[in-house]
Scaffold this motif. Structure first.
Motif, PDB file in Angstrom:
ATOM      1  N   UNK B 527      19.837 -65.550 -50.658  1.00  0.00           N
ATOM      2  CA  UNK B 527      20.756 -64.378 -50.147  1.00  0.00           C
ATOM      3  C   UNK B 527      19.137 -63.838 -49.650  1.00  0.00           C
ATOM      4  N   UNK B 528      17.802 -64.232 -49.877  1.00  0.00           N
ATOM      5  CA  UNK B 528      16.893 -63.500 -48.396  1.00  0.00           C
ATOM      6  C   UNK B 528      16.885 -64.693 -48.336  1.00  0.00           C
ATOM      7  N   UNK B 529      16.218 -64.754 -46.643  1.00  0.00           N
ATOM      8  CA  UNK B 529      16.136 -66.001 -46.054  1.00  0.00           C
ATOM      9  C   UNK B 529      15.070 -65.689 -45.157  1.00  0.00           C
ATOM     10  N   UNK B 530      14.225 -66.716 -44.914  1.00  0.00           N
ATOM     11  CA  UNK B 530      12.755 -67.044 -44.254  1.00  0.00           C
ATOM     12  C   UNK B 530      13.227 -67.228 -42.998  1.00  0.00           C
ATOM     13  N   UNK B 534      14.297 -70.268 -42.022  1.00  0.00           N
ATOM     14  CA  UNK B 534      16.044 -70.503 -42.313  1.00  0.00           C
ATOM     15  C   UNK B 534      15.708 -69.902 -43.932  1.00  0.00           C
ATOM     16  N   UNK B 535      15.344 -70.663 -44.513  1.00  0.00           N
ATOM     17  CA  UNK B 535      15.209 -71.383 -45.551  1.00  0.00           C
ATOM     18  C   UNK B 535      14.792 -70.457 -46.725  1.00  0.00           C
ATOM     19  N   UNK B 536      15.836 -69.997 -47.772  1.00  0.00           N
ATOM     20  CA  UNK B 536      15.284 -69.174 -48.443  1.00  0.00           C
ATOM     21  C   UNK B 536      14.508 -68.831 -49.430  1.00  0.00           C
ATOM     22  N   UNK B 537      13.763 -67.504 -49.612  1.00  0.00           N
ATOM     23  CA  UNK B 537      12.125 -67.095 -49.960  1.00  0.00           C
ATOM     24  C   UNK B 537      12.641 -67.855 -51.102  1.00  0.00           C
ATOM     25  N   UNK B 640       3.386 -71.862 -56.082  1.00  0.00           N
ATOM     26  CA  UNK B 640       3.479 -70.926 -55.204  1.00  0.00           C
ATOM     27  C   UNK B 640       4.615 -70.638 -54.292  1.00  0.00           C
ATOM     28  N   UNK B 641       3.842 -70.166 -53.507  1.00  0.00           N
ATOM     29  CA  UNK B 641       4.757 -69.216 -52.672  1.00  0.00           C
ATOM     30  C   UNK B 641       5.537 -70.830 -51.331  1.00  0.00           C
ATOM     31  N   UNK B 642       6.703 -70.793 -51.301  1.00  0.00           N
ATOM     32  CA  UNK B 642       7.384 -72.000 -50.626  1.00  0.00           C
ATOM     33  C   UNK B 642       8.508 -70.901 -49.273  1.00  0.00           C
ATOM     34  N   UNK B 643       7.240 -70.865 -48.532  1.00  0.00           N
ATOM     35  CA  UNK B 643       9.032 -70.236 -47.716  1.00  0.00           C
ATOM     36  C   UNK B 643       9.141 -68.951 -48.113  1.00  0.00           C
ATOM     37  N   UNK B 644       7.997 -67.784 -48.982  1.00  0.00           N
ATOM     38  CA  UNK B 644       8.430 -66.298 -48.978  1.00  0.00           C
ATOM     39  C   UNK B 644       8.013 -65.502 -48.533  1.00  0.00           C
ATOM     40  N   UNK B 645       6.835 -65.898 -47.947  1.00  0.00           N
ATOM     41  CA  UNK B 645       6.281 -65.333 -47.050  1.00  0.00           C
ATOM     42  C   UNK B 645       6.472 -65.939 -44.824  1.00  0.00           C
ATOM     43  N   UNK B 646       6.321 -64.958 -44.586  1.00  0.00           N
ATOM     44  CA  UNK B 646       5.953 -65.505 -42.871  1.00  0.00           C
ATOM     45  C   UNK B 646       5.134 -66.262 -42.136  1.00  0.00           C
ATOM     46  N   UNK B 647       4.453 -66.405 -43.089  1.00  0.00           N
ATOM     47  CA  UNK B 647       2.466 -66.835 -42.449  1.00  0.00           C
ATOM     48  C   UNK B 647       1.874 -66.961 -43.788  1.00  0.00           C
ATOM     49  N   UNK B 648       0.752 -68.014 -43.697  1.00  0.00           N
ATOM     50  CA  UNK B 648       0.166 -67.736 -44.740  1.00  0.00           C
ATOM     51  C   UNK B 648      -0.711 -66.187 -45.476  1.00  0.00           C
ATOM     52  N   UNK B 649      -0.172 -66.062 -46.505  1.00  0.00           N
ATOM     53  CA  UNK B 649      -0.926 -64.621 -46.702  1.00  0.00           C
ATOM     54  C   UNK B 649      -2.259 -64.635 -47.146  1.00  0.00           C
ATOM     55  N   UNK B 650      -2.919 -64.799 -47.092  1.00  0.00           N
ATOM     56  CA  UNK B 650      -3.990 -64.910 -46.786  1.00  0.00           C
ATOM     57  C   UNK B 650      -4.917 -65.495 -45.025  1.00  0.00           C
TER      58      UNK B 650
END
Lengths: 689, 689
Positions: B527-530, B534-537, B640-650
């Motif tokens: 239900x939550x799209x990046x 456009x992929x699910x988080x 590992x996050x996979x399309x959870x964030x909108x960019x490299x979180x680091x």
């Protein structure tokens, strides 16, 4: 000046001498106007038959003066008349003569070098056709367009024999962008092809920017095809987000200095290990003559090649397949490492020498760094009966080198353990190779990582080359698997047993990883038995069971990188068999004189001088998190002693104690919480003998 | 005193209160002479339906006083009349009543506890039959015999329902041996079986000491069967080899303290992460309510179980199969960690509470340590056009806990990265479980690691339990594979393309690793799209493709550890579904109420509250190097996050600079070598914006 050690990389003086000699020879033979260009000047490693006695004498403590004479030769790759002819000359640095010359076959092309790429980029951007095409994109006035020069790759294309191309990938900097602005978020939808021999733009290739709905078709041209791209910066100071301010400093200090010593410029001694460090333009960092406690282990360790094929079928993307060593060079692209930036702690640097197109030496600054790291707990046991604790921390020695190959970087690190393990760690980082995608679309061939930016799926496949000399130069390779024994009253009445099935390689060849049978490969010396177990002394390599080449059986991609068709190769040693993908990878239509060819000689490899090659890597289907700069993707291969020693070689590492380690206890007090350190915080050390 | 946070582990006060109440209840009901024994007193984690609203309120910043009420209950495992009855009582710590009691079925046995093992070892060694058998071995007078108590394992044995056994493994200390002398180099060739209920030695089982030539037969008795065993010490001061004296000190210093803060006793905040630390007798270290930048990620992370089956078919070795969590307990056996010994740097410790057989609290000292480590380069890119460098170092946060389960140790570490990665690192160390082997013989079932000492082949198979809450509690599991597209003009004209094939799980079930298809598993919130891709988080887990259980289809070993039959399981969340191998593993004949049972409920798992289980580990065919103490064998699983964030979180990690890192340059001068640091040693930092 005394002669450098036979394993010393080329010196500035040697580059000058060898180039000057070749220039003189060529001018004498072809006249003063003869046009030629130096590609790479390096040391040709001595034949093993000559080097070995030298190294054994050295290990035995024989003084330099009494060691056997080992000839020292330079290897010069050069091209004549705009690269139409590619040659490799061997120059004796002892007699100052050209002792050999090989002319490459038609269709064999040299790697791209920096001078060439810089000039080509300028050539492409100055071209009127290109300028006109850029104008049509209606980019804001303030956008600067930049060009990355890529190897052309290969296709079934008859012109490849007689032409050498560069594929220009164009990007714009953000409007009013800083010079460090991230161009990869503004990929232009066409790509010029430059013919280097003819010095002209052959064609502009349109780049597909469509989505799933468009199949192999190109994008629907719009008035401003890049209008939906946005600035997406990684460079400090340009990023839109604020820098974190809560990372407290962390220092690694060695008050008594490092535990290693470096003698004779490139000979590193550390914790019973002795290692010679090498550097060349192609493989970058190499390691030689590795011994532990005086026992010979490895003659040479290196990363031999890598291939990076991309999975977008839309032409010309299908040609994107970089051989980062053969097409560019891990030494040629090695970073000049900086203290406190690339390396933390007490750091020793090694430099090297490259050359320019005129054959003049160019200093390659700190291309290798060497330092120690704490490796966490090395071994521990608590006697449950007495609570007596024995614990050591592992100390590691790291040789590190970093490559920048266009958009990507690779961090290669060789990690030595006190327990006899050798690890090869790769960290992939840098920036994804991107292309334009129309607004609102998604693709089967990659992921949208920024508005308008498609990062295509790709693979990174490396070849690790291991030249062993375990207690001598005749070694064997044995495949081991753990196979269940069928349940039966006679053999396995309760069904719990398995057998370790060992299969030695008789002939050169290949094998694949098989993790579900616990397949591992042991390099052994069958004439030397471990006195405790009775097994031959050996080292174990568990192959990384990576996905191998995805490209189809008949694809050019696959033919060019046959080394990446199998996880393991074993070949009989021959001088010069160094490059898994063949010597000339650039624009190759097939792998020539690569590991698949070495292996197909069908030579005896049992109890012989052998070389082991391991293909490892990853299929990288990009995540949004991999942009605008990719967090390191870490992957490690290990070589571990297996019955090489008569006990844990790290047994004699001193105990880990607070007296030496000087750690700090955190006592944090917060409302409602009181933290009282328990008496044991004082250290296990008190309970020691 | 204020109530502890619902995720706080049990306190000493709560143990006392709960035990006192249960004692009173039992004495009242059964009279003052009723015999019972406390096994484990811990917190029963609250039902998710009650805890979630509390955690969400907490995350939203609601003050403790206004958060929903969450009941707090103790979970007491106890036995009556010499363990013939095994019960689990739930005690409300709010109302001080027993709110529930479950009686285990016949054949379900509790874990072994330290008091029990200590007493049993004494009981065995004091037994006359045992003493007589020892005498026959003609050991030197000065040899002290010691007993390790092992779970009996299981066999098709009808007495297991009504009897609880301990298998004694006997070893001698070297003649005149120090109390810390390594007993495992002197394994006795027989094993007593103690019936705990009956408090008597049932039988002495002879242990086979033959070799390949003897098949399943026992050894040929000799006069002095252990005369060829030799002292082989690991303990400092007892080792025959001199300790290395060339390891220079290495200190990790954080002059401004650590970057983490701990509030409310067990709530850790670090680099946008927020994590609750838990501890219980069975799983040891657990992590809860993990959020990044306020976004919910994981409800709970733990190692749920492990099984260690041995591959020697000769009875009674076939029964050697430890469930180190279910049979012993990762918390019960957790080491009391010592500053400067187990941990290097700036260290915060967490303690916990266990109990003794009388239900009294026993302090478990520093069972968890927390510290930061440098994680090497986090990301880097050099702009090849300008040579502008952007580089960060990764800082990691490590939660570490160490178990000693008899001879072996396991070091579990949860490693958090600034880039959103979570790693589970295990290090296997300690001492191999050994048995006697006749002089000169070798075995198919293990390796001779010291004269007369056979270390049997075995497996370590762990179950990692991941309870996700990615941006909400309804998540899905999707299997992803990279599959070549057949070459065809329409779709893949050049043969270079592959497709990422995604298969969501509709029902609870299992799957296996498949590295050659690049199989990975993504936990996503559909239900939550990046917004970028456009992929699910989601988060990605690449299963470790370890060899699974080797034991045969009909073996008891396999039936007891069905969780180890597959790499991946997905189940629908239910309160209490915590143990992959079932609650009662000791002497189990089959896995009951373990993950295979949870999965077989065939429940909907798409867009539901789900739990993911990953089986990983290794087949360990011992090397000589693994003795007398084993160098750490390291293995790491990543989330590992996979399309959870909108960019490299680091991305926002500060640049790595010498000004902060304060590294030291090594300038070593040796005869004939002069090292001049190149100007760039001063740091990349100068080139910065």
């Amino acid at each position: 000046m005394s002669r450098p050690h036979p394993l010393h990389s080329i010196t500035a003086e040697e580059i000058t001498k060898a180039s000057t000699l070749l220039k003189a020879i060529l001018r004498e033979r072809h006249g003063p106007d003869f046009k030629f260009r130096f590609k790479n000047v390096s040391i040709q490693e001595p034949p093993k038959a000559l080097l070995l006695p030298y190294l054994d004498a050295e290990a035995a403590g024989v003084d330099t003066r009494y060691r056997p004479f080992v000839p020292r030769c330079a290897d010069i790759v050069w091209t004549s008349s705009h690269e139409r002819t590619l040659c490799q000359s061997t120059i004796s640095l002892d007699s100052f003569t050209e002792v050999g010359r090989i002319q490459a076959a038609p269709g064999q092309h040299s790697s791209l070098d920096r001078d060439e790429m810089r000039k080509s980029a300028r050539r492409i951007l100055d071209d009127n056709l290109v300028k006109e095409a850029i104008k049509k994109l209606k980019l804001p006035e303030s956008c600067v367009v930049q060009c990355d020069c890529w190897p052309y790759g290969a296709d079934r294309d008859s012109t490849l024999e007689t032409h050498k191309y560069i594929q220009g990938l164009l990007y714009a900097r953000a409007p009013n962008g800083h010079p460090e602005s991230n161009q990869y978020s503004f990929p232009l939808p066409f790509s010029p092809v430059l013919d280097i021999f003819e010095d002209k733009i052959v064609r502009l290739e349109p780049l597909a920017s469509g989505g799933k709905e468009d199949g192999l078709k190109y994008h629907t041209a719009t008035e401003e095809p890049m209008a939906h791209c946005v600035e997406n910066e990684y460079y400090p100071g340009l990023q839109s987000s604020k820098t974190r301010d809560d990372v407290k400093p962390l220092h690694v200090e060695q008050p008594e200095g490092p535990s290693f010593t470096v003698t004779d410029t490139n000979c590193v001694s550390w914790q019973k290990w002795r290692i010679r460090v090498g550097f060349n333009y192609r493989e970058g960092l190499t390691l030689h003559d590795i011994r532990y406690d005086g026992r010979p282990m490895f003659y040479r360790l290196s990363i031999s090649e890598m291939t990076v094929p991309y999975g977008d079928p839309r032409s010309p993307f299908h040609r994107k397949q970089a051989f980062d060593l053969g097409d560019a060079g891990a030494g040629s692209t090695a970073n000049n490492l900086a203290l406190g930036c690339d390396c933390l702690g007490t750091i020793k640097y090694f430099g090297g020498w490259l050359n320019n197109e005129d054959g003049e030496p160019v200093e390659a600054g700190n291309v290798i760094c060497l330092h120690e790291q704490d490796g966490g707990i090395g071994w521990k046991h608590t006697n449950h009966r007495t609570q007596g604790v024995a614990i050591t921390r592992a100390r590691n020695l790291i040789f590190q080198s970093i490559l920048t190959v266009g958009n990507y970087e690779y961090i290669f690190a060789w990690i030595f353990w006190q327990n006899g393990n050798i690890e090869m760690e790769t960290r992939a980082t840098g920036i994804l190779s991107t292309s334009l995608i129309d607004p609102g679309k998604t693709s089967e061939w990659g992921n949208v990582v920024s508005p308008g930016v498609l990062a295509a799926n790709h693979q990174h496949l490396f070849s690790l080359r291991v030249d062993p000399m375990l207690d001598g130069h005749n070694n064997s390779l044995i495949q081991e698997e753990s196979i269940p024994v069928p349940q039966s009253e006679d053999e396995n009445p309760h069904g719990n047993a398995w057998r370790v099935v060992k299969t030695p390689f008789a002939k050169s060849g290949f094998a694949d990883a098989s993790p579900f049978t616990n397949r591992c490969f042991k390099i052994v010396n069958e004439s030397m038995r471990n006195p405790v177990s009775g097994n031959p002394v050996g080292f174990k390599l568990v192959p990384q069971p990576c996905q191998l080449l995805l490209a189809g059986q008949n694809s050019v991609v696959r033919k060019r990188a046959r080394f990446a068709e199998h996880h393991m190769w074993v070949t009989r040693y021959r001088d010069g068999d160094l490059w898994a993908g063949g010597r000339w990878t650039n624009q190759s239509l097939q792998e020539t004189d690569g590991v698949a060819d070495y292996a197909s000689r069908d030579e005896d490899v049992r109890d012989q001088d052998i070389v082991i090659w391991h293909t490892f890597g990853m299929t990288h289907n990009p995540r949004v998190e991999d942009f605008p700069v990719m967090p390191v993707e870490v992957s490690t291969i290990s070589l571990k002693p297996a019955d090489f020693f008569t006990a844990n070689p790290a047994l004699d590492v001193p105990q880990s104690t607070q007296a030496v380690n000087k750690s700090t206890l955190v006592v944090q007090s917060h409302p409602g919480v009181s933290h009282k350190p328990t008496p044991s915080s004082a250290g296990c050390c008190h309970a020691r003998l």
